[in-house]
Design an enzyme around this catalytic site. Structure first.
Site, mmCIF file in Angstrom:
data_model
loop_
_atom_site.group_PDB
_atom_site.id
_atom_site.type_symbol
_atom_site.label_atom_id
_atom_site.label_comp_id
_atom_site.label_asym_id
_atom_site.label_seq_id
_atom_site.Cartn_x
_atom_site.Cartn_y
_atom_site.Cartn_z
ATOM 1 N N LYS A 84 35.721 11.300 -45.386
ATOM 2 C CA LYS A 84 35.535 12.145 -46.558
ATOM 3 C C LYS A 84 36.440 11.766 -47.724
ATOM 4 O O LYS A 84 36.093 10.918 -48.528
ATOM 5 C CB LYS A 84 35.668 13.621 -46.177
ATOM 6 C CG LYS A 84 34.545 14.073 -45.241
ATOM 7 C CD LYS A 84 34.427 15.561 -45.164
ATOM 8 C CE LYS A 84 33.360 16.000 -44.170
ATOM 9 N NZ LYS A 84 31.986 15.620 -44.537
ATOM 10 N N ASP B 88 40.603 14.538 -35.067
ATOM 11 C CA ASP B 88 39.570 14.425 -36.092
ATOM 12 C C ASP B 88 40.101 15.108 -37.359
ATOM 13 O O ASP B 88 40.033 16.328 -37.507
ATOM 14 C CB ASP B 88 38.287 15.087 -35.613
ATOM 15 C CG ASP B 88 37.164 15.010 -36.643
ATOM 16 O OD1 ASP B 88 37.457 14.723 -37.823
ATOM 17 O OD2 ASP B 88 36.004 15.275 -36.280
ATOM 18 N N PHE C 278 32.980 20.578 -34.541
ATOM 19 C CA PHE C 278 32.013 19.864 -35.372
ATOM 20 C C PHE C 278 32.595 18.492 -35.676
ATOM 21 O O PHE C 278 33.587 18.373 -36.407
ATOM 22 C CB PHE C 278 31.701 20.593 -36.677
ATOM 23 C CG PHE C 278 30.678 19.858 -37.499
ATOM 24 C CD1 PHE C 278 29.333 19.993 -37.205
ATOM 25 C CD2 PHE C 278 31.058 19.004 -38.513
ATOM 26 C CE1 PHE C 278 28.374 19.295 -37.940
ATOM 27 C CE2 PHE C 278 30.110 18.300 -39.245
ATOM 28 C CZ PHE C 278 28.770 18.444 -38.948
#
Length: 408
Positions: A262, A233, A148
């Site tokens: 984030k 990531d 994801f």
């Protein structure tokens, strides 16, 4: 459901696109690890904005940085310099340097995690054409099952999640999917067109999947040997969540590009960035990539305050210490409603016995008891409390989970 909650939920159901299916909780205020709904009920936040709130809600140092910048300058665009931009890039580069990234890394700021991933993909392809010598238009990038990395067209093109992938084509070509955790499959998929391998060091959306011992180190070795970039990531796994600044540190590996987001925005503004050596990021030249809001003054000011917190090391230590407590308690529930528990630091994926219900059923039961968590993929639940959570609160949250499982 009370009239206040019902009114807000009714408005959302009527006027907002249904791209989410939230639990019927309407948050109005927050502080630290706790949120309060419109009716005054408090909940322990064990999702932390998918790790965007690693430092908790409304952290005083982060709020102070944002407020001070709001009184000065919020946006100037990258057509000009501003006084937060250079220091932000230098300080983030130095933070990556503590993880072993070579001397004087470069930083390319963006806004969202998806933008940062797209940036890394573009950089990798351009590096492949201009440095490695791959024929133009033929670059391939290796990705993993269960990945994801966001929801743009290019990113969902290599997703194997039907909800993320199906009916959004035609899809972007140039990606090869191999099993996550299988380093040999990575090596076998590399050919002369391969420019990069893109991986999550720990897969978040898939259910906090921790790869086998030695996997990341072997991928790093193969990438170096075959002249392929390793893109990590760390949007969910980075910035303290696993008890280290970057999850890659647990495996003793350094990627060619860190992809961050984030928590870099402190739960206040969207901030993301790609960090890597000049030999890679240096392929991007003026006019070839950009963002109106990427690297804006407010984002940089908040990002600098986040980096300052990480430089203390306190939050990484809390991630390690609280992680020990969390995982010890959760392992005690295996066989008592939980099938398995995974994770590193203050991050856990729980597989619930399907006979007890779906992950959403369990999360609804937790919300009834004052704990917010998120399900994924059927009977799996993710827990990612803020790093400021108190041990007693963490214990209480696991007690609520045990009660939900016991009473199903």
């Amino acid at each position: 459901m009370t009239s206040a909650s019902g009114r807000h939920i009714g408005l959302a159901e009527r006027f907002a696109a249904h791209n989410y299916h939230p639990l019927p909780v309407v948050v109005a205020e927050a502080e630290g690890s706790w949120v309060t709904d419109v009716d005054g009920r408090r909940y322990l936040d064990c999702l932390a904005g998918y790790s965007a709130l690693n430092f908790g809600h409304r952290h005083p140092q982060l709020l102070a940085a944002a407020r001070a910048q709001l009184d000065r300058l919020t946006l100037s665009s990258r057509a000009f310099h501003h006084d937060q931009f250079g220091p932000f890039c230098a300080e983030l580069a130095a933070l990556a340097g503590t993880a072993g990234m070579g001397p004087d890394p470069m930083v390319l700021p963006m806004n969202t995690g998806s933008e940062a991933v797209e940036t890394a993909l573009k950089v990798a392809r351009k590096w492949g054409y201009e440095v490695k010598g791959v024929p133009d238009g033929q670059a391939t990038i290796i990705v993993a099952t269960g990945n994801f990395h966001g929801r743009t067209i290019s990113i969902v093109s290599f997703s194997d999640d039907p909800d993320a992938h199906d009916h959004f084509g035609p899809y972007t070509p140039g990606f090869r999917i191999v099993p996550y955790g299988d380093a040999k499959a990575v090596a076998d998929a590399i050919d002369d067109t391969t420019v990069a391998v893109l991986l999550e060091p720990i897969q978040g959306e898939a259910g906090v999947i921790v790869p086998p011992e030695g996997y990341l180190a072997e991928v790093r070795r193969v990438c170096t040997q075959r002249n392929v970039l390793f893109l990590a990531d760390e949007i969910q796994s980075g910035l303290g969540r696993t008890g280290a600044t970057f999850a890659c540190e647990h495996a003793g590996v350094v990627p060619d590009l860190f992809i961050l987001g984030k928590a870099l925005g402190g739960g206040i503004v969207p901030v993301s960035a790609v960090v890597g050596g000049a030999e890679v990021l240096g392929v991007i030249r003026p006019g070839q990539h950009g963002s109106t809001f990427g690297g804006n003054p407010l984002a940089c000011a908040v990002g600098r305050a986040v980096i300052a917190l990480l430089n203390e090391g306190t939050y990484q230590a809390r991630g390690r210490e609280l992680g020990v407590l969390l995982h010890e308690r959760l392992r005690g529930l295996v066989g008592q409603g939980l099938v398995s528990v995974r994770g590193v630091g203050l991050w856990a994926g729980l597989d619930v016995d399907p006979a007890l219900g779906t992950g959403r059923d369990i999360c609804a039961g937790l919300a009834d008891r004052g704990v917010l968590a998120k399900d994924t993929h059927g009977s799996t639940i993710r827990l990612a409390p803020p790093l400021v959570t108190e041990p007693a609160d963490l214990d209480w949250a696991v007690d609520q989970l045990a009660d939900v499982l016991r009473t199903r």
